[in-house]
Design a protein around this motif. Structure first.
Motif, PDB file in Angstrom:
ATOM      1  N   PHE A 404      -1.490   2.853   0.781  1.00  0.00           N
ATOM      2  CA  PHE A 404      -1.142   4.176   0.839  1.00  0.00           C
ATOM      3  C   PHE A 404      -0.801   4.659  -0.410  1.00  0.00           C
ATOM      4  O   PHE A 404      -1.373   6.142  -0.806  1.00  0.00           O
ATOM      5  CB  PHE A 404       0.328   4.551   1.819  1.00  0.00           C
ATOM      6  CG  PHE A 404       0.720   6.002   1.899  1.00  0.00           C
ATOM      7  CD1 PHE A 404       0.252   6.523   3.267  1.00  0.00           C
ATOM      8  CD2 PHE A 404       1.351   6.709   0.973  1.00  0.00           C
ATOM      9  CE1 PHE A 404       0.447   8.049   3.274  1.00  0.00           C
ATOM     10  CE2 PHE A 404       1.368   8.046   1.163  1.00  0.00           C
ATOM     11  CZ  PHE A 404       1.171   8.608   2.400  1.00  0.00           C
ATOM     12  N   LEU A 405       0.005   4.226  -1.150  1.00  0.00           N
ATOM     13  CA  LEU A 405       0.292   4.818  -2.505  1.00  0.00           C
ATOM     14  C   LEU A 405      -1.178   4.763  -3.406  1.00  0.00           C
ATOM     15  O   LEU A 405      -1.293   5.842  -3.976  1.00  0.00           O
ATOM     16  CB  LEU A 405       1.313   3.867  -3.203  1.00  0.00           C
ATOM     17  CG  LEU A 405       1.622   4.190  -4.751  1.00  0.00           C
ATOM     18  CD1 LEU A 405       2.007   5.478  -5.261  1.00  0.00           C
ATOM     19  CD2 LEU A 405       2.765   3.098  -5.060  1.00  0.00           C
ATOM     20  N   ARG A 406      -1.935   3.606  -3.380  1.00  0.00           N
ATOM     21  CA  ARG A 406      -3.193   3.606  -4.100  1.00  0.00           C
ATOM     22  C   ARG A 406      -4.094   4.717  -3.761  1.00  0.00           C
ATOM     23  O   ARG A 406      -4.795   5.365  -4.735  1.00  0.00           O
ATOM     24  CB  ARG A 406      -3.713   2.223  -3.741  1.00  0.00           C
ATOM     25  CG  ARG A 406      -4.504   1.453  -4.953  1.00  0.00           C
ATOM     26  CD  ARG A 406      -5.129   0.235  -4.508  1.00  0.00           C
ATOM     27  NE  ARG A 406      -5.939   0.475  -3.697  1.00  0.00           N
ATOM     28  CZ  ARG A 406      -7.119   1.351  -3.538  1.00  0.00           C
ATOM     29  NH1 ARG A 406      -7.620   1.823  -4.675  1.00  0.00           N
ATOM     30  NH2 ARG A 406      -7.779   1.490  -2.328  1.00  0.00           N
ATOM     31  N   LEU A 407      -4.345   4.981  -2.128  1.00  0.00           N
ATOM     32  CA  LEU A 407      -5.150   5.643  -1.941  1.00  0.00           C
ATOM     33  C   LEU A 407      -4.841   7.034  -2.400  1.00  0.00           C
ATOM     34  O   LEU A 407      -5.691   8.311  -2.667  1.00  0.00           O
ATOM     35  CB  LEU A 407      -5.117   5.906  -0.494  1.00  0.00           C
ATOM     36  CG  LEU A 407      -5.742   4.714   0.200  1.00  0.00           C
ATOM     37  CD1 LEU A 407      -5.551   4.472   1.667  1.00  0.00           C
ATOM     38  CD2 LEU A 407      -7.294   4.699   0.039  1.00  0.00           C
ATOM     39  N   HIS A 408      -3.529   7.639  -2.349  1.00  0.00           N
ATOM     40  CA  HIS A 408      -2.948   8.884  -2.741  1.00  0.00           C
ATOM     41  C   HIS A 408      -3.162   9.137  -4.149  1.00  0.00           C
ATOM     42  O   HIS A 408      -3.498  10.142  -4.998  1.00  0.00           O
ATOM     43  CB  HIS A 408      -1.702   9.273  -2.110  1.00  0.00           C
ATOM     44  CG  HIS A 408      -1.680   9.346  -0.662  1.00  0.00           C
ATOM     45  ND1 HIS A 408      -1.732   8.389   0.262  1.00  0.00           N
ATOM     46  CD2 HIS A 408      -1.937  10.648  -0.014  1.00  0.00           C
ATOM     47  CE1 HIS A 408      -2.024   9.011   1.647  1.00  0.00           C
ATOM     48  NE2 HIS A 408      -2.062  10.316   1.256  1.00  0.00           N
ATOM     49  N   LEU A 409      -2.933   8.159  -4.916  1.00  0.00           N
ATOM     50  CA  LEU A 409      -3.380   8.260  -6.591  1.00  0.00           C
ATOM     51  C   LEU A 409      -4.595   8.507  -6.749  1.00  0.00           C
ATOM     52  O   LEU A 409      -5.320   9.397  -7.449  1.00  0.00           O
ATOM     53  CB  LEU A 409      -2.808   6.845  -7.137  1.00  0.00           C
ATOM     54  CG  LEU A 409      -1.274   6.607  -7.333  1.00  0.00           C
ATOM     55  CD1 LEU A 409      -0.931   5.204  -7.983  1.00  0.00           C
ATOM     56  CD2 LEU A 409      -0.523   7.962  -8.220  1.00  0.00           C
ATOM     57  N   ASP A 410      -5.654   7.813  -6.082  1.00  0.00           N
ATOM     58  CA  ASP A 410      -7.066   8.061  -6.163  1.00  0.00           C
ATOM     59  C   ASP A 410      -7.300   9.342  -5.910  1.00  0.00           C
ATOM     60  O   ASP A 410      -8.303   9.925  -6.342  1.00  0.00           O
ATOM     61  CB  ASP A 410      -7.778   6.626  -5.314  1.00  0.00           C
ATOM     62  CG  ASP A 410      -8.161   5.721  -6.120  1.00  0.00           C
ATOM     63  OD1 ASP A 410      -8.319   5.915  -7.235  1.00  0.00           O
ATOM     64  OD2 ASP A 410      -8.479   4.745  -5.219  1.00  0.00           O
ATOM     65  N   ALA A 411      -6.746   9.681  -4.612  1.00  0.00           N
ATOM     66  CA  ALA A 411      -7.070  11.362  -3.947  1.00  0.00           C
ATOM     67  C   ALA A 411      -6.719  12.424  -5.314  1.00  0.00           C
ATOM     68  O   ALA A 411      -7.342  13.178  -5.359  1.00  0.00           O
ATOM     69  CB  ALA A 411      -6.269  11.471  -2.881  1.00  0.00           C
ATOM     70  N   ILE A 412      -5.695  12.062  -6.101  1.00  0.00           N
ATOM     71  CA  ILE A 412      -5.298  13.019  -7.049  1.00  0.00           C
ATOM     72  C   ILE A 412      -6.055  12.929  -8.093  1.00  0.00           C
ATOM     73  O   ILE A 412      -6.844  13.849  -8.778  1.00  0.00           O
ATOM     74  CB  ILE A 412      -3.736  12.697  -7.558  1.00  0.00           C
ATOM     75  CG1 ILE A 412      -3.011  13.103  -6.388  1.00  0.00           C
ATOM     76  CG2 ILE A 412      -3.568  13.538  -8.819  1.00  0.00           C
ATOM     77  CD1 ILE A 412      -1.409  12.458  -6.779  1.00  0.00           C
ATOM     78  N   LEU A 413      -6.737  11.577  -8.531  1.00  0.00           N
ATOM     79  CA  LEU A 413      -7.654  11.327  -9.588  1.00  0.00           C
ATOM     80  C   LEU A 413      -9.041  12.177  -9.127  1.00  0.00           C
ATOM     81  O   LEU A 413      -9.583  12.841  -9.984  1.00  0.00           O
ATOM     82  CB  LEU A 413      -7.817  10.014 -10.058  1.00  0.00           C
ATOM     83  CG  LEU A 413      -6.748   9.248 -10.416  1.00  0.00           C
ATOM     84  CD1 LEU A 413      -7.176   7.952 -10.862  1.00  0.00           C
ATOM     85  CD2 LEU A 413      -6.396  10.160 -11.820  1.00  0.00           C
ATOM     86  N   ASP A 414      -9.435  12.055  -8.018  1.00  0.00           N
ATOM     87  CA  ASP A 414     -10.226  12.707  -7.430  1.00  0.00           C
ATOM     88  C   ASP A 414     -10.581  14.304  -7.527  1.00  0.00           C
ATOM     89  O   ASP A 414     -11.231  15.092  -8.273  1.00  0.00           O
ATOM     90  CB  ASP A 414     -10.651  12.845  -5.793  1.00  0.00           C
ATOM     91  CG  ASP A 414     -11.335  11.240  -5.409  1.00  0.00           C
ATOM     92  OD1 ASP A 414     -11.412  10.589  -6.386  1.00  0.00           O
ATOM     93  OD2 ASP A 414     -11.105  10.967  -4.576  1.00  0.00           O
ATOM     94  N   ALA A 415      -9.326  14.827  -7.346  1.00  0.00           N
ATOM     95  CA  ALA A 415      -8.928  16.362  -7.606  1.00  0.00           C
ATOM     96  C   ALA A 415      -9.217  16.831  -9.088  1.00  0.00           C
ATOM     97  O   ALA A 415      -9.708  17.895  -9.362  1.00  0.00           O
ATOM     98  CB  ALA A 415      -7.526  16.788  -7.116  1.00  0.00           C
ATOM     99  N   ILE A 416      -8.409  15.760  -9.920  1.00  0.00           N
ATOM    100  CA  ILE A 416      -8.558  15.751 -11.321  1.00  0.00           C
ATOM    101  C   ILE A 416     -10.107  16.314 -11.979  1.00  0.00           C
ATOM    102  O   ILE A 416     -10.428  16.929 -12.628  1.00  0.00           O
ATOM    103  CB  ILE A 416      -7.807  14.965 -11.901  1.00  0.00           C
ATOM    104  CG1 ILE A 416      -6.069  15.011 -12.067  1.00  0.00           C
ATOM    105  CG2 ILE A 416      -7.984  14.962 -13.586  1.00  0.00           C
ATOM    106  CD1 ILE A 416      -5.383  14.253 -12.449  1.00  0.00           C
TER     107      ILE A 416
END
Ligand code: GBH
Length: 479
Positions: A404-416
């Motif tokens: 879950f944590l990994r996926l949401h960090l990735d989701a933020i990097l996608d936004a960046i």
């Protein structure tokens, strides 16, 4: 493959801060020590059936006595920023008069954080109103907003020399609509107009406190944290489903975003309320106060909602705590709206795991609100509860939370990568704690807390975060 699938570590920008979050009532305990008086949560927990297991924050994680160990733990994990809240009832037990002993606790905590190289990120209000102020009318009473600005000034007088990042409120949606409409949260009142009075006075309190802090020190970074959802119509071709999504977006997101960023409540929401005989108690000048410029917007994201005007065929998701008391939906103009399960994995809260919703939310809020105002975004909460199994050696291999944590960090990097100005992430929570109406039944921590012994054990998810922070990268996707 989406950007979130990657075979090698994905770098995290150097100026992006990685942290963890907690809140006073959920971890401190010591609810009646050193002059602290009841908050609405102490009183609410005494109502039979209000909290699962009859639990309360009386002991919680005993952080009041163990804060040094908890700071040491954060240092071990390598977190750069720590988001915590001050307890209003500890700082001003009667809601008016400063309590030096209570303030001293936060002063010692901040010193310890700074010694550990961790930046303190202070929230003034995470739901624990002094009961004395509830007795005087609570958030539905306009005077509470004025009291909040005075409280902000008292905290600033002691911590202003060492704390630069200040958040007025955490999730005013919850305070207003879970506290005064559904009654799932303290003070457990169930009155649609009172909930709207509360929403407006929370926003007014935010504006007044922001003005006061700005006057005391123009160099502070000031902000607010909102819980937001991404409401998608189940059938985008169905006008009723589209309207359901509009109403949820209006009541959950725009009710707060629009007055803060545009100095006006959304016209569609005002019309929906008017049609139900409800209103927001706006006086002259209030909207200008609420729109006082801020520097930071905190976004708490857990999941989005697929909504429809028709009930789902499958069993509905249920996110409210099982209490006989809760009968009303927390949406004052939300009748006839149903949330449909999408077949996504769910956490122990029955919240869907939907990281792409975070990417979309960040892109939208940045574009429509934050960027035009020169405001920086932070993900001030995101996390998951799971029924952690403790291994024979005491370890907790919480693979789902780690993913879950990994996926949401990735989701933020996608936004960046899409150009969003988001500069930090705070996992909710550092450690298992008092999960409000769910008591100790739900665990969100990167660190396990044994409530018998108060022993803290870093879970596998905590080790993953520690490694990500040290490497400044998101680990590769498991295949
Ligand atoms: C946060 O709130 C809190 O800030 C934190 O203290 C808490 O421990 C943490 O999350 C975990 O719960 O549309 O009626 O189904 C969570 C905010 C708002 C998320 C309500 C779920 C479902 C509302 N929650 N939302 S509903």
């Amino acid at each position: 493959a989406s950007a979130s699938t990657h075979a090698s570590p994905r770098p995290i920008p150097a100026d992006f801060r990685l942290g963890v979050a907690t809140a006073a009532y959920q971890i401190e305990g010591a609810t009646h020590r050193d002059g602290r008086a009841d908050s609405i949560w102490d009183a609410f927990c005494r109502i039979p059936g209000a909290v699962v297991g009859g639990d309360s924050g009386e002991r919680a994680c005993e952080h009041y006595d163990r804060y040094r160990d908890d700071v040491a733990l954060m240092r071990e994990l390598g977190v750069q920023v720590y988001r915590f809240s001050t307890s209003w009832a500890r700082v001003q037990p009667d809601g008016r008069t400063a309590n030096a002993t209570g303030l001293d606790f936060y002063s010692r905590l901040v010193d310890d954080l700074l010694d550990a190289g961790i930046t303190p990120w202070l929230t003034l209000y995470h739901w624990d109103l002094p009961q004395a102020l509830q007795d005087a009318g609570g958030w539905p009473a306009r005077d509470t907003a004025l009291r909040f600005a005075d409280y902000a000034a008292d905290v600033h007088a002691v911590l202003g020399d060492r704390v630069t990042n200040w958040t007025s409120l955490n999730e005013p949606w919850c305070s207003a609509f879970l506290g005064y409409l559904s009654g799932e949260h303290a003070p457990g009142i169930q009155n649609p107009q009172a909930s709207l009075d509360a929403a407006h006075h929370l926003l007014l309190g935010h504006g007044l406190a922001t003005q006061r802090l700005r006057a005391l020190d123009p160099a502070l970074s000031l902000g607010i944290t909102l819980n937001m959802t991404v409401a998608d119509p189940v059938d985008p071709q169905d006008a009723d489903d589209v309207d359901a999504a509009r109403r949820i977006d209006a009541q959950h997101n725009r009710l707060f975003l629009d007055p803060i960023f545009r100095g006006a409540y959304p016209a569609d929401l005002l019309a929906d309320l008017d049609a139900r005989g409800l209103h927001l108690p706006v006086l002259d000048g209030d909207l200008a106060t609420i729109a006082t410029p801020i520097d930071a917007l905190g976004i708490n994201y857990y999941h989005g909602d697929a909504v429809s005007a028709r009930p789902p065929a499958e069993a509905p998701l249920s996110s409210a705590a099982p209490s006989e008391r809760v009968k009303l939906s927390p949406f004052p103009a939300g009748e006839g709206i149903f949330t449909h399960p999408r077949g996504l994995p769910v956490t122990a809260m029955e919240w869907e795991v939907q990281p792409e919703g975070l990417t979309r939310l960040l892109v939208r809020i940045d574009e429509e609100y934050a960027r035009p105002a020169g405001v920086t975004l932070y993900v001030t909460e995101n996390g998951a509860a799971y029924t952690d199994e403790v291994g024979p050696d005491g370890s907790v291999d919480d693979v789902e939370r780690a993913e879950f944590l990994r996926l949401h960090l990735d989701a933020i990097l996608d936004a960046i990568e899409q150009g969003v100005n988001v500069k930090g992430y705070f996992y909710w929570s550092l450690m298992d704690n008092f999960e409000w109406a769910w008591g100790y039944d739900k665990r969100f921590g990167l660190v396990r807390v044994d409530y018998e012994t108060q022993v803290r054990t870093v879970k596998a998810s905590g080790r993953l975060y520690q490694a990500a922070i040290a490497a400044r990268s998101v680990p590769p996707t498991a295949d």
